[in-house]
Write a protein that holds these residues in place. Structure first.
Motif, PDB file in Angstrom:
ATOM      1  N   ARG A   1     180.145  18.142 -33.421  1.00 28.91           N
ATOM      2  CA  ARG A   1     180.515  16.682 -33.618  1.00 28.91           C
ATOM      3  C   ARG A   1     181.740  16.618 -34.614  1.00 28.91           C
TER       4      ARG A   1
ATOM      5  N   SER B   1     184.962  15.819 -36.837  1.00 32.06           N
ATOM      6  CA  SER B   1     185.739  14.921 -37.047  1.00 32.06           C
ATOM      7  C   SER B   1     186.917  15.321 -37.520  1.00 32.06           C
TER       8      SER B   1
ATOM      9  N   GLU C   1     175.651  20.147 -40.402  1.00 30.96           N
ATOM     10  CA  GLU C   1     175.760  18.989 -39.640  1.00 30.96           C
ATOM     11  C   GLU C   1     175.742  17.842 -40.350  1.00 30.96           C
TER      12      GLU C   1
ATOM     13  N   LEU D   1     175.649  14.377 -38.876  1.00 30.63           N
ATOM     14  CA  LEU D   1     175.515  13.502 -37.613  1.00 30.63           C
ATOM     15  C   LEU D   1     175.971  11.856 -38.023  1.00 30.63           C
TER      16      LEU D   1
ATOM     17  N   ALA E   1     179.451  11.525 -37.390  1.00 34.01           N
ATOM     18  CA  ALA E   1     180.065  11.811 -36.232  1.00 34.01           C
ATOM     19  C   ALA E   1     180.868  10.687 -35.612  1.00 34.01           C
TER      20      ALA E   1
ATOM     21  N   SER F   1     178.943   9.069 -30.334  1.00 31.89           N
ATOM     22  CA  SER F   1     179.178  10.616 -29.894  1.00 31.89           C
ATOM     23  C   SER F   1     177.842  11.268 -29.865  1.00 31.89           C
ATOM     24  N   ASN F   2     176.877  10.938 -30.811  1.00 31.84           N
ATOM     25  CA  ASN F   2     175.428  11.718 -30.890  1.00 31.84           C
ATOM     26  C   ASN F   2     174.824  11.277 -29.733  1.00 31.84           C
TER      27      ASN F   2
END
Length: 133
Positions: free
Chosen positions: A15, A17, A74, A76, A79, A98-99
């Motif tokens: 994910r 960006s 990560e 999240l 994300a 998007s998660n």
């Protein structure tokens, strides 16, 4: 070992960006690793960090005297949120986290919104793994 001895940086991230789209390069520069070191980011969804370690082992098989930094990260909560149906006037625009979007698995086989979180919950239930474990 010092930062200037590292030859290769491989980091996994899902994910990504556009804030730092090549996490390995950003981390490498901020850690003071030399500009001559090569680096790249891998995205293998649930196993990106593990894939970076595997890729590091493969690199060392051909460059045994080099030093590789491999791992994963990560974030999240950062994300992307997508705005669907907004570019070409396809209909009413709507936001998608998007998660939660299930783009990698066929929904006709696995249902809608079966992301990593729910998959982890299902595996824990199936094998009797508690949160403490």
């Amino acid at each position: 070992m010092t930062a200037d001895q590292i030859n290769e940086v491989i980091l996994g991230e899902v994910r990504q960006s556009t804030e730092s789209s090549n996490l390995a390069r950003v981390a490498s520069l901020k850690a003071g690793i030399t500009l001559e070191a090569s680096d790249y980011t891998v995205n293998r969804l649930c196993a990106s960090g593990m894939q970076s370690v595997v890729s590091g082992v493969q690199y060392l098989a051909f460059n045994p005297d080099d030093i590789v930094l491999a791992g994963g990260a990560e974030n999240l909560s950062r994300a992307p949120i997508y705005l669907r149906n907004s570019r070409f006037g396809e209909g009413n625009p709507y936001l998608v986290d998007s998660n939660l979007e299930n783009g990698q698995q066929p929904t006709e086989m696995y249902g809608k919104d079966l992301g990593m979180g729910m998959t982890a919950e299902n595996v824990a239930k199936q094998y009797g793994i508690s949160r403490e474990d």
